[in-house]
Design a protein around this motif. Structure first.
Motif, mmCIF file in Angstrom:
data_model
loop_
_atom_site.group_PDB
_atom_site.id
_atom_site.type_symbol
_atom_site.label_atom_id
_atom_site.label_comp_id
_atom_site.label_asym_id
_atom_site.label_seq_id
_atom_site.Cartn_x
_atom_site.Cartn_y
_atom_site.Cartn_z
ATOM 1 N N CYS A 112 0.831 -1.211 0.000
ATOM 2 C CA CYS A 112 0.000 0.000 0.000
ATOM 3 C C CYS A 112 0.865 1.261 0.000
ATOM 4 N N GLU A 113 1.988 1.217 0.706
ATOM 5 C CA GLU A 113 2.882 2.382 0.715
ATOM 6 C C GLU A 113 3.420 2.655 -0.686
ATOM 7 N N ALA A 114 3.754 1.589 -1.413
ATOM 8 C CA ALA A 114 4.238 1.774 -2.787
ATOM 9 C C ALA A 114 3.153 2.393 -3.662
ATOM 10 N N PHE A 117 2.540 6.254 -3.191
ATOM 11 C CA PHE A 117 3.473 7.181 -3.827
ATOM 12 C C PHE A 117 3.681 6.906 -5.316
ATOM 13 N N ASP A 118 2.799 6.111 -5.896
ATOM 14 C CA ASP A 118 2.876 5.785 -7.321
ATOM 15 C C ASP A 118 1.880 6.646 -8.097
ATOM 16 N N PRO A 119 2.359 7.629 -8.873
ATOM 17 C CA PRO A 119 1.438 8.528 -9.591
ATOM 18 C C PRO A 119 0.505 7.818 -10.561
ATOM 19 N N SER A 120 0.878 6.610 -10.977
ATOM 20 C CA SER A 120 0.028 5.889 -11.934
ATOM 21 C C SER A 120 -1.071 5.087 -11.240
ATOM 22 N N ASN A 121 -1.009 4.993 -9.900
ATOM 23 C CA ASN A 121 -2.008 4.210 -9.170
ATOM 24 C C ASN A 121 -3.223 5.063 -8.861
ATOM 25 N N ARG A 122 -4.410 4.476 -8.919
ATOM 26 C CA ARG A 122 -5.626 5.259 -8.697
ATOM 27 C C ARG A 122 -5.763 5.730 -7.249
ATOM 28 N N ARG A 123 -5.008 5.147 -6.341
ATOM 29 C CA ARG A 123 -5.027 5.586 -4.948
ATOM 30 C C ARG A 123 -3.788 6.426 -4.600
ATOM 31 N N TYR A 124 -3.136 6.960 -5.577
ATOM 32 C CA TYR A 124 -1.973 7.815 -5.356
ATOM 33 C C TYR A 124 -2.356 8.983 -4.439
ATOM 34 N N GLY A 125 -1.621 9.107 -3.332
ATOM 35 C CA GLY A 125 -1.879 10.199 -2.402
ATOM 36 C C GLY A 125 -3.152 10.064 -1.596
ATOM 37 N N TYR A 126 -3.788 8.872 -1.598
ATOM 38 C CA TYR A 126 -5.040 8.689 -0.853
ATOM 39 C C TYR A 126 -4.722 8.430 0.622
ATOM 40 N N PRO A 127 -5.119 9.295 1.535
ATOM 41 C CA PRO A 127 -4.680 9.224 2.938
ATOM 42 C C PRO A 127 -5.201 8.036 3.727
ATOM 43 N N LYS A 160 -17.867 1.338 -7.741
ATOM 44 C CA LYS A 160 -17.888 0.089 -8.512
ATOM 45 C C LYS A 160 -16.524 -0.597 -8.521
ATOM 46 N N VAL A 161 -15.462 0.182 -8.693
ATOM 47 C CA VAL A 161 -14.126 -0.406 -8.772
ATOM 48 C C VAL A 161 -13.725 -1.005 -7.425
ATOM 49 N N CYS A 162 -13.975 -0.272 -6.341
ATOM 50 C CA CYS A 162 -13.661 -0.809 -5.006
ATOM 51 C C CYS A 162 -14.474 -2.062 -4.711
ATOM 52 N N HIS A 182 -10.287 7.688 -3.418
ATOM 53 C CA HIS A 182 -10.594 9.120 -3.489
ATOM 54 C C HIS A 182 -12.075 9.370 -3.756
ATOM 55 N N GLN A 183 -12.684 8.451 -4.493
ATOM 56 C CA GLN A 183 -14.072 8.659 -4.925
ATOM 57 C C GLN A 183 -15.091 8.297 -3.849
ATOM 58 N N CYS A 184 -14.813 7.243 -3.078
ATOM 59 C CA CYS A 184 -15.870 6.726 -2.203
ATOM 60 C C CYS A 184 -15.501 6.606 -0.723
#
Length: 769
Positions: A112-114, A117-127, A160-162, A182-184
Motif C-alpha cells: 500500500c505504501e508503494a 506514492f505511485d502517480p500511476s495508481n488510482r489511490r496515489y496520495g489517498y490518505p 464500482k471499482v472498489c 478518493h471517490q468513495c
C-alpha cells in the motif's frame, strides 16, 4: 482415492486479516471443493478431500497463514458427506458464543505504501489507502464478526471499482473492510478551531505541512485518537506546546519518516529497529544521539537537516521515537522532511480525544485541526516499549497490540470480569482458558476517564456477549475500579429483573502483579515474586510497594518488605519527593532535622518544616508506606535532583541519568524478621560527596536487597513486576545479577497487567480448580 467431507475449525485472530481468501487460494492449489465462513468462534471450513490432501491442506494452514493472523487452534472432524461443485466463501454466520479475537490496528503495509506514492495508481496520495494485510481494525469495530456492516466504514458506500476488488477472492483487497478510494472513502478537512477552511482535497496535505513548518500546532486525527503535532526541530513551537498543555518537562514522542531519519536522531540497536519497523509501530524509547553524522547541507529525503530541539526531553538522554503507521502520517512526513512531535491529544488525566466534541476541550492548545470523517469507535493510544537485555519491555500496551487474547494455564469455571487498578488501568474478561485484555485506558482521576473506563468494559461485554459471574477488583477502597465493582453488586441486588448472581472478589494488588507474569509465562507451582511499585493497598490497610512474596494461584505469603515510612500529606507526597525524604529524615533525627541543612530541608521554609514535623509526630494525614517508588522519590530529593515532580516516574528517570556503570559496591541496610530497614541507606547517601557514586550505589543496593531476601528461596523461579521495574538501569542490573529472572514482556510491569493477574487469582481460589 475416496473423498470425505471434513469440518475444520480455526480459532485465533482469523477475521479481518485475509484468512478466508487465503483458504480460497489454498482450495485452488489443492483442487478441493467446499466452503469457508466466519462465525462467532473463528473460521469454519467445510472441505471435500481425500485424507492425504486434507493433511497437506492443514499443514498449509498452519505454516502459511496471512501475516496479520495468529492461530490458537486448528481442529477438524469428519462429518456426513456433502457434495460441492466448487469452493466458495459464504456469508458470515452469527450464532453462538463469541470467542474470536478482535483484530488490532496495524500499520500500512509495503504494498500500500508503494501504491500511495505511485502517480500511476488510482489511490496515489489517498490518505486512507489500505488492504487486507494492513490498516485499521479495532478502532472502527462496533461488533464481531469483523465485517464492514459492523464497522464505522458502513457509512461509506463503495464505488464500482472498489466493490470489484472487495468481492474478488484473489484480490489483495478482498473483504478488506476499510476499503475505499478518493471517490468513495473517507475525506480530510482542515479547520482553524471549528471553522472548515475552503481547500481542495488535493491541497490539504500541502497546506498542513506549511502550517507545521511555520511553527503551528496541528491536532491530527489518527487511528485511535488525535495527536497534537508540531515541528520537533522548532524551539518556539515546542515551548508553545509545553506552555499551552501545562507540560513543563515530560518528554514528547517524536514521529520520524523512516529508519534513516530515526538513526540520525538516536543510537538504535537491532532489536529496537525491529520493534520500530514492526507492523505494530510502537513508540520505542531509545538513546538520543546520532549513529551517523549527516552533512548539514544534505537535503536527501530521510535525512534531517536540523537537529531535534533539546526541549523534546529535558534532562533526559532517551527519546521516544516511532515511525508513521498510517498513509496520512506518511504523506505529511514525506513532504515535511523533518521529525514531528506527535503527542496524544488529551486533557491531563483524561483519555485520548476521539472526536471533535472531546477535542474542543483543548481549543487553547492547538492552532488547526486536520480532521477526517471516519468515526473512531474505540479509542486506542500509541503503544510504548523499550528494550532491556534484548527483551521487549512493554510500557503501554495499546494500538497494534491490543486487545490481546492470553491463554490461561488452567480453565476458569466462571466467567470473570476483572477491573484492574486505578493507574495505567486496563480491564479484562476471562472465560474458559482465555483472557481478553483491553488496551491501555489510563488513570482514573477524572469523570471523563471513568466514563471512558466504563465504555471499555461495555465494549468488551457487547462484542463478546459477555455477562460476568465473578467480578475481580483491587483491595483499595478508594479506587474508582473498586467503586465500579460495588455499584455492580448494588445494581444487581436492586434490579427488578432476574439476573445471575455476581460474586465480588477483591485481589491484593501486588499478588495480582506477580500472577499476571505467571500467566504470561504459563507457570504453575510456587514462585518468588518481587513487586516494586508506587502504591498498592495491603491487607494490613497500609500502602505497600516494596514486596517480596512466595505465591502460586492459590495464595501468597508476604515474606519480606521495606520498612514502613510516612507519606507526609498523603497523596501530595506522590507529587513532592521532598515530603517523603523529609519523613525519612524525621525517622532518623526527629526534631533535630529542623536544624539540618541539606537539599531536602532547604526545599521548605522554617515554618513548613515545623508544620510537617507535627504531621509526622502525630501521624496527621500521613499514611505509612513500604513503596520502592516513593523511596526513589526520597533519594532524588535528598541528593538535590528534584523536589517536586511534574509527571509520574520523573525522579526515577533523572536518577537513571546520573548512574555510572564504573561504580561498584552498595550501601548496607538492615534486614531482620522480614523487614528491610532503609535508614542506613539514607544516612550513607547524605554522607556521599559524589552524586554519581550515591545514585549508582543506590541502584546496586536495591539489587542487593533482592539478592538477600531471595537467598532463602533460590530454588523458586524469580518473578519481577511493578512499575519500578520500568526503570531501565535497575532492570539491567537485576538481569546482570539474575539472568533467569522473569518479567512481563506481553504487558507492562506497571498496573496495566493487574487485570490479567486478577483473573488468574480466581482460577483456583474461587472456582475449585
Amino acid at each position: 482415492m475416496e473423498h470425505f467431507t471434513y469440518k475444520i475449525h480455526v480459532t485465533g485472530t482469523v477475521q479481518g486479516v485475509g484468512f478466508r481468501p487465503f483458504i480460497y487460494a489454498l482450495s485452488k492449489r489443492y483442487l478441493v471443493t467446499g466452503t469457508v465462513t466466519n462465525n462467532s468462534k473463528g473460521v469454519e471450513i467445510i472441505l471435500n478431500a481425500d485424507s492425504i490432501t486434507l493433511k497437506q491442506f492443514l499443514i498449509a494452514i498452519e505454516y502459511e497463514y496471512p501475516p496479520l493472523a495468529t492461530i490458537s487452534s486448528i481442529d477438524y472432524e469428519e462429518i456426513e458427506f456433502q457434495h460441492f461443485d466448487d469452493f466458495s466463501i459464504i456469508e458470515t454466520e452469527e450464532v453462538g458464543e463469541v470467542t474470536v479475537n478482535i483484530p488490532p490496528d496495524v500499520s500500512i503495509c509495503k504494498e500500500c505504501e508503494a501504491e500511495l506514492f505511485d502517480p500511476s495508481n488510482r489511490r496515489y496520495g489517498y490518505p486512507f489507502i489500505t488492504c487486507t494485510n494492513c490498516g485499521v481494525r479495532y478502532s472502527i469495530i462496533y461488533d464481531l464478526p469483523y465485517d464492514r456492516v459492523h464497522t464505522s466504514m458502513k457509512f461509506f458506500e463503495m464505488c464500482k471499482v472498489c466493490e470489484e476488488e472487495y468481492t474478488n477472492p484473489l484480490d489483495r483487497r478482498y473483504h478488506a473492510q476499510p476499503i475505499g478510494c478518493h471517490q468513495c472513502g473517507p475525506a480530510l478537512e482542515l479547520k482553524i478551531k471549528n471553522e472548515k477552511l475552503k481547500i481542495e482535497q488535493c491541497d490539504i496535505i500541502d497546506k498542513t505541512v506549511g502550517l507545521l513548518k511555520d511553527g503551528n500546532i496541528v491536532a491530527v486525527k489518527s487511528v485511535g485518537g488525535y495527536h497534537l503535532m508540531c515541528d520537533a526541530t522548532n524551539d518556539k513551537a515546542i515551548e508553545k506546546l509545553r506552555e499551552r498543555k501545562h507540560r513543563p518537562s515530560k518528554p514528547f514522542a517524536v514521529m520520524v519518516r523512516d529508519m534513516k531519519m530515526a538513526k540520525g536522531l538516536a543510537v538504535i540497536s537491532a532489536k529496537e529497529e525491529e520493534l520500530l519497523s514492526s507492523k505494530e509501530r510502537p513508540i520505542v524509547l531509545v538513546k538520543s544521539g546520532s549513529q551517523v553524522i549527516h552533512d548539514s547541507l544534505l537535503c536527501n529525503k530521510s535525512q534531517i537537516t536540523r537537529p531535534l530541539t533539546s526541549l523534546i526531553a529535558p534532562n533526559i538522554s532517551k527519546i521516544g521515537l516511532f515511525l508513521p503507521y498510517t498513509p496520512l502520517h506518511l504523506l505529511i512526513l514525506d513532504k515535511l522532511n523533518r521529525p514531528l512531535v506527535a503527542t496524544s491529544a488529551n486533557v491531563t488525566d483524561e483519555p485520548i480525544c476521539t472526536n471533535l466534541d472531546d477535542l474542543r476541550k483543548l481549543e487553547g492548545v492547538y492552532d488547526y485541526v486536520l480532521e477526517h470523517d471516519r468515526e473512531i469507535v474505540n479509542g486506542c493510544d500509541d503503544s510504548v516499549m523499550m528494550v532491556v537485555n534484548e527483551q521487549q519491555i512493554m510500557l503501554r500496551r495499546a494500538r497494534g497490540y491490543a486487545p490481546v487474547s492470553v491463554k490461561l494455564p488452567f480453565e476458569l469455571k466462571l466467567k470473570t470480569l476483572s477491573l484492574g487498578a486505578n493507574q495505567k488501568s486496563t480491564v479484562a474478561i476471562g472465560f474458559r482458558d482465555e483472557v481478553i485484555l483491553s488496551p491501555h485506558i489510563g488513570d482514573l482521576n477524572s469523570i471523563g476517564s471513568v466514563e471512558y473506563y466504563e465504555k471499555n468494559i461495555e465494549t468488551l461485554k457487547r462484542i463478546y456477549d459477555f455477562e460476568p459471574e465473578v467480578i475481580a477488583y483491587d483491595m483499595h477502597p478508594k479506587y474508582e475500579s473498586t467503586k465500579y465493582a460495588l455499584r455492580q453488586a448494588l445494581g444487581t441486588e436492586n434490579t427488578q429483573v432476574e439476573l445471575p448472581l455476581v460474586e465480588l472478589v477483591e485481589t491484593q494488588h501486588h499478588y495480582a502483579h506477580i500472577l499476571g507474569v505467571m500467566v504470561e509465562k504459563q507457570m504453575s507451582g510456587k514462585v518468588f515474586g518481587v513487586a516494586f511499585d508506587g502504591t498498592g493497598y495491603g491487607e494490613d490497610g497500609n500502602l505497600w510497594g516494596g514486596e517480596f512474596m512466595v505465591c502460586d494461584y492459590d495464595s501468597y505469603e508476604r515474606v519480606a518488605h521495606l520498612g514502613y515510612f510516612k507519606l507526609l500529606g498523603g497523596a501530595k507526597a506522590i507529587k513532592e519527593p521532598r515530603r517523603v525524604a523529609l519523613s525519612l529524615l524525621f525517622d532518623m533525627y526527629a526534631d533535630e532535622t529542623l536544624s539540618i541543612v541539606n537539599p531536602t530541608t532547604q526545599a521548605f521554609t522554617k515554618p513548613e518544616l515545623k508544620t510537617h514535623y507535627t504531621m509526622w509526630e502525630k501521624g496527621l494525614n500521613s499514611p505509612i508506606s513500604s513503596s520502592v517508588g516513593r523511596l526513589f522519590d526520597a533519594v532524588a530529593s535528598l541528593l538535590g535532583v528534584c523536589q517536586v515532580i511534574s509527571f509520574e516516574g520523573e525522579s526515577g528517570m533523572l536518577l537513571e541519568e546520573l548512574y555510572d556503570s564504573s561504580v561498584v559496591g552498595h550501601y548496607t541496610f538492615g534486614y531482620e524478621n522480614g523487614i528491610i530497614d532503609v535508614l542506613h541507606v539514607v544516612k550513607a547517601l547524605l554522607d556521599e560527596s559524589d552524586i554519581h557514586i550515591a545514585v549508582s550505589k543506590f541502584f546496586h543496593t536495591l539489587v542487593e536487597m533482592i539478592a538477600v531476601v531471595y537467598t532463602e528461596y533460590k530454588d523458586l523461579p524469580l518473578v519481577l513486576s511493578g512499575g519500578v521495574f520500568q526503570n531501565r538501569v535497575l532492570l539491567e542490573l537485576v538481569f546482570e545479577r539474575f539472568p533467569e529472572a522473569l518479567v512481563p514482556n506481553l504487558f507492562p510491569p506497571n498496573d496495566g497487567g493487574i487485570a490479567l493477574g486478577q483473573v488468574a487469582a480466581q482460577m483456583k481460589q474461587k472456582q475449585g480448580i
